[in-house]
Design a protein around this motif. Structure first.
Motif, PDB file in Angstrom:
ATOM      1  N   GLN A 195       0.673  -1.202  -0.103  1.00 17.84           N
ATOM      2  CA  GLN A 195       0.021   0.008  -0.002  1.00 17.84           C
ATOM      3  C   GLN A 195       0.947   1.241   0.063  1.00 17.84           C
ATOM      4  O   GLN A 195       0.327   2.444  -0.226  1.00 17.84           O
ATOM      5  CB  GLN A 195      -0.666   0.058   1.063  1.00 17.84           C
ATOM      6  N   MET A 196       2.255   1.362   0.196  1.00 16.84           N
ATOM      7  CA  MET A 196       3.052   2.168   0.223  1.00 16.84           C
ATOM      8  C   MET A 196       3.214   2.987  -1.144  1.00 16.84           C
ATOM      9  O   MET A 196       2.988   2.457  -2.208  1.00 16.84           O
ATOM     10  CB  MET A 196       4.510   2.117   0.548  1.00 16.84           C
ATOM     11  N   PRO A 197       3.118   4.424  -0.882  1.00 15.07           N
ATOM     12  CA  PRO A 197       3.264   5.181  -2.412  1.00 15.07           C
ATOM     13  C   PRO A 197       4.933   4.771  -2.814  1.00 15.07           C
ATOM     14  O   PRO A 197       5.698   4.569  -2.155  1.00 15.07           O
ATOM     15  CB  PRO A 197       3.059   6.560  -2.181  1.00 15.07           C
ATOM     16  N   GLU A 198       4.715   4.654  -4.255  1.00 19.73           N
ATOM     17  CA  GLU A 198       6.057   4.475  -4.868  1.00 19.73           C
ATOM     18  C   GLU A 198       7.134   5.861  -4.637  1.00 19.73           C
ATOM     19  O   GLU A 198       6.637   6.798  -4.284  1.00 19.73           O
ATOM     20  CB  GLU A 198       6.078   4.281  -6.592  1.00 19.73           C
ATOM     21  N   PHE A 319      10.527   2.630  10.583  1.00 21.50           N
ATOM     22  CA  PHE A 319       9.005   3.071  11.113  1.00 21.50           C
ATOM     23  C   PHE A 319       8.159   3.717  10.141  1.00 21.50           C
ATOM     24  O   PHE A 319       7.074   3.402  10.222  1.00 21.50           O
ATOM     25  CB  PHE A 319       9.090   3.489  12.606  1.00 21.50           C
ATOM     26  N   GLN A 320       8.805   4.736   9.580  1.00 21.62           N
ATOM     27  CA  GLN A 320       8.042   5.591   8.679  1.00 21.62           C
ATOM     28  C   GLN A 320       7.508   4.551   7.514  1.00 21.62           C
ATOM     29  O   GLN A 320       6.285   4.885   6.876  1.00 21.62           O
ATOM     30  CB  GLN A 320       8.840   6.887   8.143  1.00 21.62           C
ATOM     31  N   ARG A 321       8.372   3.723   7.060  1.00 21.24           N
ATOM     32  CA  ARG A 321       8.010   2.818   5.871  1.00 21.24           C
ATOM     33  C   ARG A 321       6.736   2.301   6.249  1.00 21.24           C
ATOM     34  O   ARG A 321       5.780   1.790   5.520  1.00 21.24           O
ATOM     35  CB  ARG A 321       9.127   1.986   5.643  1.00 21.24           C
ATOM     36  N   PHE A 322       6.756   1.603   7.456  1.00 18.51           N
ATOM     37  CA  PHE A 322       5.353   0.867   7.950  1.00 18.51           C
ATOM     38  C   PHE A 322       4.016   1.760   7.969  1.00 18.51           C
ATOM     39  O   PHE A 322       3.153   1.430   7.484  1.00 18.51           O
ATOM     40  CB  PHE A 322       5.667   0.361   9.504  1.00 18.51           C
ATOM     41  N   LEU A 323       4.496   3.211   8.564  1.00 18.67           N
ATOM     42  CA  LEU A 323       3.438   3.985   9.074  1.00 18.67           C
ATOM     43  C   LEU A 323       2.707   4.431   7.542  1.00 18.67           C
ATOM     44  O   LEU A 323       1.553   4.506   7.100  1.00 18.67           O
ATOM     45  CB  LEU A 323       3.714   5.144   9.552  1.00 18.67           C
ATOM     46  N   ALA A 324       3.757   4.453   6.598  1.00 14.16           N
ATOM     47  CA  ALA A 324       3.442   5.040   5.204  1.00 14.16           C
ATOM     48  C   ALA A 324       2.201   4.109   4.442  1.00 14.16           C
ATOM     49  O   ALA A 324       1.720   4.388   3.673  1.00 14.16           O
ATOM     50  CB  ALA A 324       4.498   5.413   4.168  1.00 14.16           C
ATOM     51  N   GLY A 325       2.329   2.796   4.724  1.00 17.20           N
ATOM     52  CA  GLY A 325       1.592   1.931   4.201  1.00 17.20           C
ATOM     53  C   GLY A 325       0.414   1.656   4.990  1.00 17.20           C
ATOM     54  O   GLY A 325      -0.767   1.432   4.536  1.00 17.20           O
ATOM     55  N   TRP A 326       0.499   1.636   6.312  1.00 15.88           N
ATOM     56  CA  TRP A 326      -0.397   1.224   7.417  1.00 15.88           C
ATOM     57  C   TRP A 326      -1.330   2.297   7.670  1.00 15.88           C
ATOM     58  O   TRP A 326      -2.559   2.043   7.772  1.00 15.88           O
ATOM     59  CB  TRP A 326       0.202   0.796   8.651  1.00 15.88           C
ATOM     60  N   ALA A 327      -0.845   3.619   7.978  1.00 11.88           N
ATOM     61  CA  ALA A 327      -1.593   4.741   8.224  1.00 11.88           C
ATOM     62  C   ALA A 327      -1.313   6.020   7.767  1.00 11.88           C
ATOM     63  O   ALA A 327      -0.582   6.699   8.555  1.00 11.88           O
ATOM     64  CB  ALA A 327      -1.903   4.743   9.881  1.00 11.88           C
ATOM     65  N   PRO A 328      -1.248   6.403   6.625  1.00 15.31           N
ATOM     66  CA  PRO A 328      -0.422   7.306   5.889  1.00 15.31           C
ATOM     67  C   PRO A 328      -0.795   8.694   6.815  1.00 15.31           C
ATOM     68  O   PRO A 328      -0.035   9.618   6.263  1.00 15.31           O
ATOM     69  CB  PRO A 328      -0.842   7.491   4.392  1.00 15.31           C
TER      70      PRO A 328
END
Length: 349
Positions: A195-198, A319-328
């Protein structure tokens, strides 16, 4: 609230503690996504209360953010087994500097099979129950305060707790627990990664993950070291930690990053993070000397500090990588985190 800790739990507590008049006095909270309950039971003969953490997944799982897949479910169940293993095999090694609740009983399906536990436990486990923990009531032990927002003093206490906890398990064999601690590491989050943006962060996510996982110096991470998982003494001078579902190996700085991010906003991180990191390493050195004594030189503390300081921006970026997909839209995605992420990405070619 549904009565998750039901009569079978009460019956077992009455039998375990030889307290036929024991009773359930409070449902403290429902576990994330309705996976069970934490409740308080009172033992009148000993005038003692105990905490029961019962894990029994609901028939229909409803994640607050919609992450209801089978992989998410399996990870959640495994985390509760992981926590039970921690209490069974590792928590008793800790002392007053990294206080946790005493564990009176820890049950998972595997321990029942291995140890041939009594029929009361087997009866519980046949009722779709993944694990049962019976623990010391920290409120009764003098750790009754909880904070939604941390003062600088409470944050410093959390940093101290983490330093001693990390020193205790530094470069030790940690069989049975997760090989990688925390709930956000890349291998367990393919859905969120998709779900992360490219962009550069997504392109370099594997290198960030590898740098953290392959650190020379590893310890045991709490894995979810946020302010809500600490219980403070009545006078605010001490604390104890709870909720060890995501305990596992890793560079200690991952816990420190996450804890600071749970307590401090963007401006506070900018002002205080460097000083808190300095304080963490001062206490960590003192704790390593305390716990490892003769092996202190061989552990090479200067090398450890150099490595973990270098990994600080990697921890933020991961952690930003996780948040960017989980809850942007998450509030923790602030300017300080983004600056740290930029530093980490610039180090990866």
């Amino acid at each position: 609230m549904s009565k998750v800790c039901d009569d079978k739990t009460l019956t077992y507590i009455q039998t375990r503690f030889a307290e036929p008049q024991a009773s359930k006095v409070q449902s403290i909270q429902t576990l994330w996504s309705g996976y069970g309950e934490i409740a308080r039971y009172y033992l009148p003969s000993s005038k003692q209360s105990v905490i029961a953490k019962l894990v029994r997944p609901p028939a229909n799982i409803e994640h607050p953010r919609g992450w209801n897949g089978q992989q998410s479910h399996a990870r959640k169940l495994d985390s509760y087994v992981n926590e039970s293993r921690f209490y069974q095999h590792f928590s008793q090694r800790l002392d007053r500097f990294c206080r946790t609740p005493l564990c009176y009983f820890s049950s998972t399906e595997e321990t029942v099979v291995a140890k041939g536990e009594d029929h009361a436990v087997k009866d519980i486990q046949q009722d779709n129950i993944v694990s049962l923990l019976l623990m010391e009531d920290l409120d009764q032990a003098g750790f009754a305060k909880r904070y939604d927002e941390g003062s600088l003093e409470s944050v410093r206490l959390g940093i101290r707790w983490l330093a001693y906890f990390h020193a205790k398990f530094l470069n030790q064999a940690l069989h049975m627990l997760w090989p990688i601690g925390t709930y956000w590491h890349l291998a367990t989050r393919p859905d969120e990664f998709a779900q992360m943006p490219e962009g550069e962060l997504k392109q370099k996510a594997t290198q960030l993950d590898s740098a953290l996982n392959n650190a020379r110096f590893q310890t045991l991470l709490h894995g979810d070291a946020k302010l809500a998982n600490f219980c403070f003494s009545d006078d605010g001078s001490d604390l104890a930690a709870v909720d060890f579902q995501y305990v596992g190996r890793g560079a200690g700085i991952k816990d420190v990053m996450y804890f600071m991010g749970s307590c401090l906003d963007d401006a506070e991180l900018t002002e205080l993070a460097d000083d808190l990191l300095d304080e963490y390493f001062v206490i960590l050195k003192r704790a390593v000397e305390r716990y490892h004594k003769g092996t202190f030189v061989s552990l090479g503390f200067a090398a450890l500090e150099y490595e973990w300081r270098d990994l600080v921006p990697f921890a933020w970026a991961d952690f930003q990588r996780f948040l960017a997909g989980w809850a942007p839209e998450h509030y923790k995605l602030n300017g300080y985190m983004q600056k740290q992420t930029a530093i980490a990405l610039a180090k990866i070619w």
